[in-house]
Design an enzyme around this catalytic site. Structure first.
Site, PDB file in Angstrom:
ATOM      1  CG  ASP A 178      48.990  37.909  45.087  1.00 38.11           C
ATOM      2  OD1 ASP A 178      49.074  37.664  46.303  1.00 38.11           O
ATOM      3  OD2 ASP A 178      48.268  37.254  44.305  1.00 38.11           O
TER       4      ASP A 178
ATOM      5  CG  ASN B 184      49.452  38.215  41.210  1.00 32.74           C
ATOM      6  OD1 ASN B 184      48.372  38.671  41.546  1.00 32.74           O
ATOM      7  ND2 ASN B 184      49.835  36.984  41.494  1.00 32.74           N
TER       8      ASN B 184
ATOM      9  CG  ASP C  35      50.934  33.624  42.200  1.00 29.33           C
ATOM     10  OD1 ASP C  35      50.811  32.861  41.219  1.00 29.33           O
ATOM     11  OD2 ASP C  35      49.964  34.117  42.790  1.00 29.33           O
TER      12      ASP C  35
HETATM   13  N1  ATP Z   1      48.353  47.865  46.730  1.00 28.43           N
HETATM   14  C1  ATP Z   1      47.209  47.770  46.051  1.00 28.43           C
HETATM   15  N2  ATP Z   1      46.604  48.864  45.564  1.00 28.43           N
HETATM   16  C2  ATP Z   1      45.446  48.777  44.876  1.00 28.43           C
HETATM   17  N3  ATP Z   1      44.812  47.631  44.617  1.00 28.43           N
HETATM   18  C3  ATP Z   1      45.361  46.500  45.077  1.00 28.43           C
HETATM   19  C4  ATP Z   1      46.584  46.494  45.808  1.00 28.43           C
HETATM   20  N4  ATP Z   1      46.873  45.218  46.130  1.00 28.43           N
HETATM   21  C5  ATP Z   1      45.889  44.468  45.616  1.00 28.43           C
HETATM   22  N5  ATP Z   1      44.969  45.224  44.983  1.00 28.43           N
HETATM   23  C6  ATP Z   1      43.739  44.776  44.290  1.00 28.43           C
HETATM   24  O1  ATP Z   1      43.357  43.524  44.789  1.00 28.43           O
HETATM   25  C7  ATP Z   1      43.483  42.520  43.768  1.00 28.43           C
HETATM   26  C8  ATP Z   1      43.981  41.238  44.387  1.00 28.43           C
HETATM   27  O2  ATP Z   1      45.229  41.471  45.050  1.00 28.43           O
HETATM   28  P1  ATP Z   1      46.278  40.299  45.273  1.00 28.43           P
HETATM   29  O3  ATP Z   1      46.641  39.727  43.950  1.00 28.43           O
HETATM   30  O4  ATP Z   1      47.354  40.840  46.134  1.00 28.43           O
HETATM   31  O5  ATP Z   1      45.493  39.271  46.147  1.00 28.43           O
HETATM   32  P2  ATP Z   1      44.822  37.875  45.716  1.00 28.43           P
HETATM   33  O6  ATP Z   1      45.069  37.527  44.289  1.00 28.43           O
HETATM   34  O7  ATP Z   1      43.447  37.942  46.235  1.00 28.43           O
HETATM   35  O8  ATP Z   1      45.615  36.893  46.556  1.00 28.43           O
HETATM   36  P3  ATP Z   1      45.247  35.381  46.677  1.00 28.43           P
HETATM   37  O9  ATP Z   1      46.374  34.678  45.986  1.00 28.43           O
HETATM   38  O10 ATP Z   1      45.190  35.187  48.139  1.00 28.43           O
HETATM   39  O11 ATP Z   1      43.920  35.165  46.002  1.00 28.43           O
HETATM   40  C9  ATP Z   1      44.386  43.152  42.743  1.00 28.43           C
HETATM   41  O12 ATP Z   1      44.175  42.634  41.454  1.00 28.43           O
HETATM   42  C10 ATP Z   1      44.002  44.610  42.820  1.00 28.43           C
HETATM   43  O13 ATP Z   1      42.799  44.837  42.118  1.00 28.43           O
HETATM   44 MG    MG Z   2      46.661  37.914  42.909  1.00 25.84          MG
END
Ligand code: ATP
Ligand code: MG
Length: 249
Positions: free
Chosen positions: A205, A193, A188
């Protein structure tokens, strides 16, 4: 036990008061009973001390900033147990030999998914890729290194394009090469990401990531590369997709 429950209740109260009605609805959707119990278990095991503020609300998960007992920041990704994303995750779990039992119920599947993201982070981190260091996984909760400044996460590549795209891309290709070498595809990868951490790329992610044995490995890796190529070509018009592939070898 009692004390950590009280602390959790207090923290949730604080989080709720910080927002409007929509916001409280969001929080209620994340913090259902099993999730509250799982958070409480992380507190009583000493993995986490507090949940501080929400960083992001995504399709499957919410990401919070938490703190440890010694005051260090952690990112806490909480997969929601009540959203209907079951079918979307299946293609990435089925066919992964590490998870022969994909989970019977929706809840089980979210637990497997959190495990999968944890294992992928671990493998990628060990291979030398710049991804958040994973600390703990428990049920639908993933605790990892926090990539942010004070209470805000670093911007995504989409939010903040790099000042020097070529140097940034070279570093990103080092990470891609590292997990490729370890036999993984991200699955992804896109400008959403990758975080721009003071002009260094950090990739997040990674739950969709699959090992080489997975039937969609090649397809997913090719899609990752195409996404990166598409985005960077805007800043580096002379870039060739074939050239990019050789960078990571
Ligand atoms: N390790 C981290 N440290 C700081 N911020 C983080 C971290 N991991 C994620 N984030 C924050 O959270 C946001 C979303 O994270 P992530 O892309 O992992 O999940 P997601 O996109 O919600 O996943 P999904 O595909 O389930 O929607 C990132 O853009 C960032 O702002
Ligand atoms: Mg994401």
């Amino acid at each position: 036990m009692e004390e950590s429950l009280l602390a959790l209740d207090r923290q949730l109260g604080q989080l709720k008061r910080a927002g409007d009605r929509e916001w409280r609805k969001t929080l209620d959707a994340v913090f259902d009973e099993p999730t509250l119990r799982a958070i409480q278990q992380l507190f009583s095991r000493g993995v986490l001390y507090t949940l501080e503020n929400i960083l992001a609300t995504g399709k499957e998960a919410n990401v919070f900033r938490g703190k440890t007992h010694d005051g260090r920041n952690r990112a806490v990704k909480i997969y929601r147990l009540n959203t209907a994303t079951f079918r979307k995750l299946a293609p990435y779990i089925d066919g992964d030999p590490r998870f022969p039992h994909g989970g019977k119920s929706h809840r089980d599947r979210m637990f497997v998914w959190a495990q999968k993201e944890y294992k992928n982070l671990h493998l990628m981190h060990a291979a030398g890729a710049r991804v958040p260091r994973p600390y703990h996984v428990h049920r639908n909760l993933l605790v990892m290194q926090y990539l942010g400044w004070r209470y805000r996460p670093y911007p995504t590549l989409r939010e903040l394009p790099p000042a020097k795209p070529r140097e940034f891309l070279e570093q990103l290709m080092d990470s891609i090469g590292a997990w490729q070498h370890a036999g993984l595809a991200h699955g992804d990868l896109s400008e959403y990401n990758v975080l721009n951490v003071r002009e260094t790329p950090w990739v997040i992610d990674v739950g969709q990531g699959v090992p080489r044995q997975h039937p969609r490995f090649d397809e997913l890796h090719a899609r990752d590369m195409a996404n990166i190529y598409r985005w960077f070509r805007k800043w580096l018009p002379e870039l060739k997709l074939e050239e990019l592939e050789t960078w990571s070898m």
